[in-house]
Design a protein around this motif. Structure first.
Motif, PDB file in Angstrom:
ATOM      1  N   UNK A 180      -4.206   3.969   3.079  1.00  0.00           N
ATOM      2  CA  UNK A 180      -4.870   4.187   1.943  1.00  0.00           C
ATOM      3  C   UNK A 180      -4.628   5.642   0.884  1.00  0.00           C
ATOM      4  N   UNK A 181      -5.472   6.867   1.526  1.00  0.00           N
ATOM      5  CA  UNK A 181      -5.955   7.925   1.153  1.00  0.00           C
ATOM      6  C   UNK A 181      -5.090   8.681   1.180  1.00  0.00           C
ATOM      7  N   UNK A 182      -3.889   8.833   2.072  1.00  0.00           N
ATOM      8  CA  UNK A 182      -2.338   9.467   2.008  1.00  0.00           C
ATOM      9  C   UNK A 182      -1.910   8.707   0.638  1.00  0.00           C
ATOM     10  N   UNK A 183      -1.281   7.296   0.926  1.00  0.00           N
ATOM     11  CA  UNK A 183      -0.790   7.132  -0.984  1.00  0.00           C
ATOM     12  C   UNK A 183      -1.386   7.440  -2.396  1.00  0.00           C
ATOM     13  N   UNK A 184      -2.828   7.684  -2.090  1.00  0.00           N
ATOM     14  CA  UNK A 184      -3.657   8.334  -3.011  1.00  0.00           C
ATOM     15  C   UNK A 184      -3.270   9.732  -3.502  1.00  0.00           C
ATOM     16  N   UNK A 185      -3.217   9.859  -2.431  1.00  0.00           N
ATOM     17  CA  UNK A 185      -3.194  11.888  -2.581  1.00  0.00           C
ATOM     18  C   UNK A 185      -1.453  11.959  -3.049  1.00  0.00           C
TER      19      UNK A 185
ATOM     20  N   UNK B 231      -4.981  -6.717  -5.634  1.00  0.00           N
ATOM     21  CA  UNK B 231      -5.336  -7.524  -4.820  1.00  0.00           C
ATOM     22  C   UNK B 231      -7.221  -7.526  -4.783  1.00  0.00           C
ATOM     23  N   UNK B 232      -7.082  -6.958  -5.524  1.00  0.00           N
ATOM     24  CA  UNK B 232      -8.331  -7.303  -6.205  1.00  0.00           C
ATOM     25  C   UNK B 232      -9.469  -6.713  -4.695  1.00  0.00           C
ATOM     26  N   UNK B 233      -9.587  -5.619  -4.461  1.00  0.00           N
ATOM     27  CA  UNK B 233     -10.246  -5.125  -3.463  1.00  0.00           C
ATOM     28  C   UNK B 233     -10.941  -4.377  -4.315  1.00  0.00           C
ATOM     29  N   UNK B 234     -12.451  -4.136  -2.924  1.00  0.00           N
ATOM     30  CA  UNK B 234     -12.990  -2.924  -3.986  1.00  0.00           C
ATOM     31  C   UNK B 234     -12.439  -2.375  -2.748  1.00  0.00           C
ATOM     32  N   UNK B 235     -12.944  -1.099  -3.315  1.00  0.00           N
ATOM     33  CA  UNK B 235     -12.344   0.901  -2.458  1.00  0.00           C
ATOM     34  C   UNK B 235     -13.420   1.671  -3.544  1.00  0.00           C
ATOM     35  N   UNK B 236     -13.902   2.516  -1.612  1.00  0.00           N
ATOM     36  CA  UNK B 236     -14.403   3.978  -2.208  1.00  0.00           C
ATOM     37  C   UNK B 236     -13.408   4.846  -1.739  1.00  0.00           C
ATOM     38  N   UNK B 237     -12.803   5.566  -2.235  1.00  0.00           N
ATOM     39  CA  UNK B 237     -12.110   7.029  -1.502  1.00  0.00           C
ATOM     40  C   UNK B 237     -12.702   8.156  -2.106  1.00  0.00           C
TER      41      UNK B 237
ATOM     42  N   UNK C  33     -13.849  14.439  -4.892  1.00  0.00           N
ATOM     43  CA  UNK C  33     -14.872  13.565  -5.493  1.00  0.00           C
ATOM     44  C   UNK C  33     -14.218  12.432  -5.634  1.00  0.00           C
ATOM     45  N   UNK C  34     -15.249  11.859  -5.221  1.00  0.00           N
ATOM     46  CA  UNK C  34     -15.973   9.887  -4.765  1.00  0.00           C
ATOM     47  C   UNK C  34     -15.387   9.299  -5.825  1.00  0.00           C
ATOM     48  N   UNK C  35     -14.251   8.473  -5.866  1.00  0.00           N
ATOM     49  CA  UNK C  35     -14.055   7.004  -6.697  1.00  0.00           C
ATOM     50  C   UNK C  35     -13.554   5.998  -6.315  1.00  0.00           C
ATOM     51  N   UNK C  36     -14.921   4.983  -6.830  1.00  0.00           N
ATOM     52  CA  UNK C  36     -14.951   3.656  -6.414  1.00  0.00           C
ATOM     53  C   UNK C  36     -14.737   3.042  -7.648  1.00  0.00           C
ATOM     54  N   UNK C  37     -13.630   2.091  -7.231  1.00  0.00           N
ATOM     55  CA  UNK C  37     -12.816   1.104  -8.263  1.00  0.00           C
ATOM     56  C   UNK C  37     -12.040  -0.482  -7.437  1.00  0.00           C
ATOM     57  N   UNK C  38     -12.496  -1.125  -8.044  1.00  0.00           N
ATOM     58  CA  UNK C  38     -11.659  -2.363  -7.601  1.00  0.00           C
ATOM     59  C   UNK C  38      -9.791  -2.119  -7.951  1.00  0.00           C
ATOM     60  N   UNK C  39      -8.966  -2.809  -6.544  1.00  0.00           N
ATOM     61  CA  UNK C  39      -7.346  -2.564  -7.047  1.00  0.00           C
ATOM     62  C   UNK C  39      -6.808  -3.730  -8.082  1.00  0.00           C
ATOM     63  N   UNK C  40      -5.842  -3.460  -8.987  1.00  0.00           N
ATOM     64  CA  UNK C  40      -5.536  -4.408  -9.554  1.00  0.00           C
ATOM     65  C   UNK C  40      -5.022  -5.721  -9.241  1.00  0.00           C
TER      66      UNK C  40
END
Length: 140
Positions: free
Chosen positions: A58-63, A10-16, A1-8
């Motif tokens: 970040x991928x490993x942190x998220x998973x 830092x405000x960094x836009x991320x796609x994972x 699943x592709x998820x687009x969001x902004x990290x609270x």
């Protein structure tokens, strides 16, 4: 699943991209009373994560965070199973006291339990309302 969001944090836009099987398991083990799309629920969870440590993707942190949520749910279920077992034992004790003499030996107690096991019965949970029934696992 592709998820687009902004990290609270830092405000960094991320796609994972999170593996579908992990997303499905996470969604199944984190019931929500809010009516939101699945991607929205995962997005909200990932937005809560801090920045990864030096050299950690970040991928490993998220998973890892999703896996930790799933394991926490599993631990809750196991604890609830113990509570259910304790409630069943508590319910049986009064019956057992009436079924045997106070001076009964351990063998006589085991025979009484064996006789009781042969009686067909079922376990049911009761709840005050449907919401409590749907989210009983959230109670701690």
């Amino acid at each position: 699943m592709k998820v687009n969001y902004v990290r609270k944090s830092t405000g960094t836009r991320t796609t994972i991209v999170i593996p579908d099987h992990l997303c499905q398991l996470w969604l199944a083990t984190t019931p929500s009373d809010a009516i939101t799309r699945d991607t929205q629920r995962i997005k909200e969870r990932l937005e809560l994560l801090d920045e990864p440590g030096e050299g950690e993707p970040f991928q490993r942190l998220a998973e890892s965070a999703l896996v930790a949520d799933i394991q926490a749910y599993q631990a809750q279920l196991l604890a609830d199973g113990e509570n259910m077992k304790d409630r069943i034992i508590d319910a049986l004790l009064p019956w057992l006291q009436g079924a045997i003499e106070p001076t009964a030996t351990a063998v006589e107690v085991l025979k009484a339990i064996e006789r009781f096991k042969s009686v067909p019965w079922s376990i049911t949970e009761s709840f005050e309302n449907l919401q409590e029934q749907g989210y009983a696992h959230k109670k701690g």
